[in-house]
Scaffold this active site. Structure first.
Site, PDB file in Angstrom:
ATOM      1  CB  CYS A  34      -2.622   2.701   3.764  1.00  0.00           C
ATOM      2  SG  CYS A  34      -2.251   4.389   3.127  1.00  0.00           S
ATOM      3  CB  CYS A  70       4.830   3.107   0.909  1.00  0.00           C
ATOM      4  SG  CYS A  70       3.599   3.064  -0.422  1.00  0.00           S
TER       5      CYS A  70
HETATM    6  N1  DGL Z   1      -0.161   2.454   0.419  1.00  0.00           N
HETATM    7  C1  DGL Z   1       0.262   3.542   0.836  1.00  0.00           C
HETATM    8  C2  DGL Z   1       1.064   3.661   2.265  1.00  0.00           C
HETATM    9  O1  DGL Z   1       1.254   2.355   2.599  1.00  0.00           O
HETATM   10  C3  DGL Z   1       0.010   4.877   0.401  1.00  0.00           C
HETATM   11  C4  DGL Z   1       0.355   5.063  -0.997  1.00  0.00           C
HETATM   12  C5  DGL Z   1      -0.068   6.436  -1.801  1.00  0.00           C
HETATM   13  O2  DGL Z   1      -1.391   6.354  -1.892  1.00  0.00           O
HETATM   14  O3  DGL Z   1       0.518   7.444  -1.894  1.00  0.00           O
HETATM   15  O4  DGL Z   1       1.799   4.358   2.371  1.00  0.00           O
END
Ligand code: DGL
Length: 258
Positions: free
Chosen positions: A70, A180
């Site tokens: 993430c 993301c």
């Molecule tokens: N999947 C996450 C990232 O790579 C975060 C998305 C979220 O929860 O807003 O930033």
């Protein structure tokens, strides 16, 4: 080796999906913080406390390494987690370096969450790469919502992305960097909208290469490794939920070579 992958939700499955392909013999835990997703629109303090709780749980599972799959959690909390725990902690880094090394002096659009693009971590990366004149940043928060509800290819997704991306002079850009992990589910729509010369880059291979380097694992080919899924701290055993997760993995298979 038992390795944990952690994300606010199901975006990090894209990183796990890549790991399962090249490290099929390993034992994986995937932790989606479904009680708290999305992270990108919350405060940094809130995200830090979610990551803290998740790490406490994962470290208690006796994992040998944690991949913070993430970008948002990496931006907010990876330094603090490394101060607190001694096991290898691998974070996400937007593939800006790859884009600039491959296409010097061309612009790159880094799409990520609001927290990631306003954070110090991305600023430092841009400074380190001397990319102040080349990196542009864009938040695409709706994609996290679309992904979580498995809305991958609707007219709403396409209209949203067209609306957000049509203001750029794409002739000046070499690449779109997916900063993301949730954005990996939409590679086909990005491909449809963007001119053919614009490459779509994600940080998944870079992260797994770093995991391999830090843990001395051996990349192999073979069958898929074992994986246990957790929604926040609850083991997922319900057949409908496991099928939901399989649907994400099938989608990632379709997006893998785009
Ligand atoms: N999947 C996450 C990232 O790579 C975060 C998305 C979220 O929860 O807003 O930033």
């Amino acid at each position: 080796m038992k390795i944990a992958f952690f994300d606010s939700g199901i975006g990090g499955l894209s990183v796990l999906h890549h790991a399962m392909k090249i490290l099929p013999q390993e034992e994986f835990i995937f932790f989606a913080d479904e009680d708290n997703v999305p992270y990108g629109t919350k405060t940094r303090q809130e995200v830090l406390s979610f990551v803290d709780a998740a790490f406490e749980f994962l470290v208690a599972q006796n994992v040998s390494a944690i991949v913070v799959a993430c970008n948002t959690a990496t931006s907010v909390a990876v330094r603090k987690m490394r101060e607190k725990y001694s096991l290898p902690i691998i974070g996400m880094e937007p593939a800006l370096k790859v884009a600039l090394d491959t296409f010097p002096n061309r612009k790159v659009l880094v799409a990520a969450t609001a927290i990631t693009i306003t954070g110090k971590k991305i600023r430092r990366l841009i400074e380190r790469l001397h990319a102040e004149n080349f990196a542009e940043l864009k938040a695409l928060p709706m994609l996290v919502e679309f992904a979580e509800r498995q809305e991958f290819t609707s007219a709403a997704v396409e209209n949203y992305l067209r609306g957000e991306l049509n203001g750029y002079d794409w002739e000046k850009f070499s690449s779109l960097v997916l900063g993301c992990t949730h954005f990996n589910y939409f590679k086909d729509t990005f491909r449809k909208i963007l001119p053919a010369h614009v490459k779509i880059l994600d940080g998944n291979a870079g992260t797994i290469n770093e995991l391999i380097r830090r843990t001395n694992l051996q990349p192999l080919t073979g069958n898929r490794g074992s994986v246990k899924f957790f929604y926040s701290q609850r083991l997922v055993t319900d057949a409908a939920e496991l099928e939901r997760l399989e649907k994400f993995l099938r989608r990632l298979d379709e997006m893998y070579t785009i």
